[in-house]
Design a protein around this motif. Structure first.
Motif, mmCIF file in Angstrom:
data_model
loop_
_atom_site.group_PDB
_atom_site.id
_atom_site.type_symbol
_atom_site.label_atom_id
_atom_site.label_comp_id
_atom_site.label_asym_id
_atom_site.label_seq_id
_atom_site.Cartn_x
_atom_site.Cartn_y
_atom_site.Cartn_z
ATOM 1 N N THR A 277 0.845 -1.180 0.000
ATOM 2 C CA THR A 277 0.000 0.000 0.000
ATOM 3 C C THR A 277 0.882 1.232 0.000
ATOM 4 N N ILE A 278 0.601 2.140 -0.920
ATOM 5 C CA ILE A 278 1.255 3.443 -0.898
ATOM 6 C C ILE A 278 0.197 4.481 -0.564
ATOM 7 N N SER A 279 0.561 5.443 0.260
ATOM 8 C CA SER A 279 -0.400 6.437 0.710
ATOM 9 C C SER A 279 0.316 7.751 0.967
ATOM 10 N N ARG A 280 -0.477 8.805 1.130
ATOM 11 C CA ARG A 280 0.081 10.112 1.437
ATOM 12 C C ARG A 280 -0.527 10.625 2.745
ATOM 13 N N ASP A 281 0.320 11.237 3.537
ATOM 14 C CA ASP A 281 -0.134 11.934 4.738
ATOM 15 C C ASP A 281 0.145 13.414 4.511
ATOM 16 N N PHE A 282 -0.918 14.167 4.225
ATOM 17 C CA PHE A 282 -0.729 15.570 3.867
ATOM 18 C C PHE A 282 -0.317 16.414 5.068
ATOM 19 N N GLY A 283 -0.685 16.019 6.247
ATOM 20 C CA GLY A 283 -0.273 16.754 7.426
ATOM 21 C C GLY A 283 1.217 16.613 7.701
ATOM 22 N N LYS A 284 1.742 15.407 7.489
ATOM 23 C CA LYS A 284 3.163 15.149 7.731
ATOM 24 C C LYS A 284 4.006 15.333 6.479
ATOM 25 N N ARG A 285 3.365 15.534 5.328
ATOM 26 C CA ARG A 285 4.067 15.695 4.059
ATOM 27 C C ARG A 285 4.883 14.447 3.715
ATOM 28 N N THR A 286 4.299 13.301 3.954
ATOM 29 C CA THR A 286 5.004 12.058 3.661
ATOM 30 C C THR A 286 4.232 11.191 2.665
ATOM 31 N N ALA A 287 4.991 10.448 1.894
ATOM 32 C CA ALA A 287 4.449 9.372 1.074
ATOM 33 C C ALA A 287 4.936 8.082 1.698
ATOM 34 N N ASN A 288 4.011 7.239 2.062
ATOM 35 C CA ASN A 288 4.331 6.057 2.853
ATOM 36 C C ASN A 288 4.133 4.792 2.038
ATOM 37 N N LEU A 289 5.063 3.882 2.195
ATOM 38 C CA LEU A 289 4.982 2.597 1.512
ATOM 39 C C LEU A 289 5.004 1.495 2.553
ATOM 40 N N LYS A 290 4.033 0.619 2.466
ATOM 41 C CA LYS A 290 4.001 -0.550 3.335
ATOM 42 C C LYS A 290 3.950 -1.800 2.477
ATOM 43 N N ILE A 291 4.844 -2.709 2.761
ATOM 44 C CA ILE A 291 4.861 -4.000 2.085
ATOM 45 C C ILE A 291 4.646 -5.078 3.133
ATOM 46 N N ASP A 292 3.628 -5.867 2.956
ATOM 47 C CA ASP A 292 3.346 -6.991 3.841
ATOM 48 C C ASP A 292 3.904 -8.288 3.251
ATOM 49 N N SER A 293 3.936 -9.302 4.067
ATOM 50 C CA SER A 293 4.441 -10.620 3.633
ATOM 51 C C SER A 293 5.787 -10.465 2.934
ATOM 52 N N VAL A 294 6.686 -9.795 3.610
ATOM 53 C CA VAL A 294 7.982 -9.461 3.023
ATOM 54 C C VAL A 294 8.738 -10.721 2.617
ATOM 55 N N LYS A 295 9.384 -10.638 1.467
ATOM 56 C CA LYS A 295 10.170 -11.746 0.938
ATOM 57 C C LYS A 295 11.647 -11.355 0.926
ATOM 58 N N THR A 296 12.510 -12.338 0.851
ATOM 59 C CA THR A 296 13.941 -12.022 0.816
ATOM 60 C C THR A 296 14.286 -11.178 -0.403
ATOM 61 N N GLU A 297 13.556 -11.365 -1.477
ATOM 62 C CA GLU A 297 13.828 -10.573 -2.683
ATOM 63 C C GLU A 297 13.374 -9.123 -2.567
ATOM 64 N N ASP A 298 12.727 -8.753 -1.470
ATOM 65 C CA ASP A 298 12.390 -7.356 -1.231
ATOM 66 C C ASP A 298 13.569 -6.562 -0.683
#
Length: 128
Positions: A69-90
């Motif tokens: 999931t990629i998202s934006r927090d306009f209050g913090k001025r951040t673009a956030n990336l979350k990756i679940d079920s992380v693999k070694t190739e990440d």
């Protein structure tokens, strides 16, 4: 001048979750599309995910789209990336990038030459 700074990298256990944040400073946050790229030694830089300036449009690479999931927090001025079920190739150096071309078609998001500004990158390692 736009500046980007990534945070949140480090060591992640395989099967866990990875969360990264990209802070944009220097210009109006909503005027830039932001994307995440990653690179490992000996490989080409790979697009991971991108989000429009408004936050309404997102695009993911096939390698992560089912678990990210990629998202934006306009209050913090951040673009956030979350990756679940992380693999070694990440495991890679993750870098965020910004472009003022907010109206490009979504299939242009993976094009690295679209982005004018880049962060320094942050290392993500995955333990198996």
């Amino acid at each position: 001048q736009v500046q980007l700074h990534e945070s949140g990298g480090g060591l992640v256990q395989a099967g866990g979750s990875l969360s990264l944040a990209c802070i944009l400073s220097g210009r109006a946050f909503e005027n830039y599309n932001i994307a995440w790229f990653r690179q490992t030694p000996g490989k080409e830089r790979e697009f991971v995910a991108g989000i429009s300036g408004s936050g309404y449009i997102t695009h993911y690479s096939d390698s992560v789209k089912a678990r990210s999931t990629i998202s934006r927090d306009f209050g913090k001025r951040t673009a956030n990336l979350k990756i679940d079920s992380v693999k070694t190739e990440d495991a890679a150096v993750y870098t965020c990038a910004a472009t003022p071309f907010v109206n490009v078609p979504v299939d242009e998001y993976p094009r690295a030459t679209l982005y004018h500004f880049w962060g320094q990158g942050i290392q993500v390692s995955v333990s198996s």
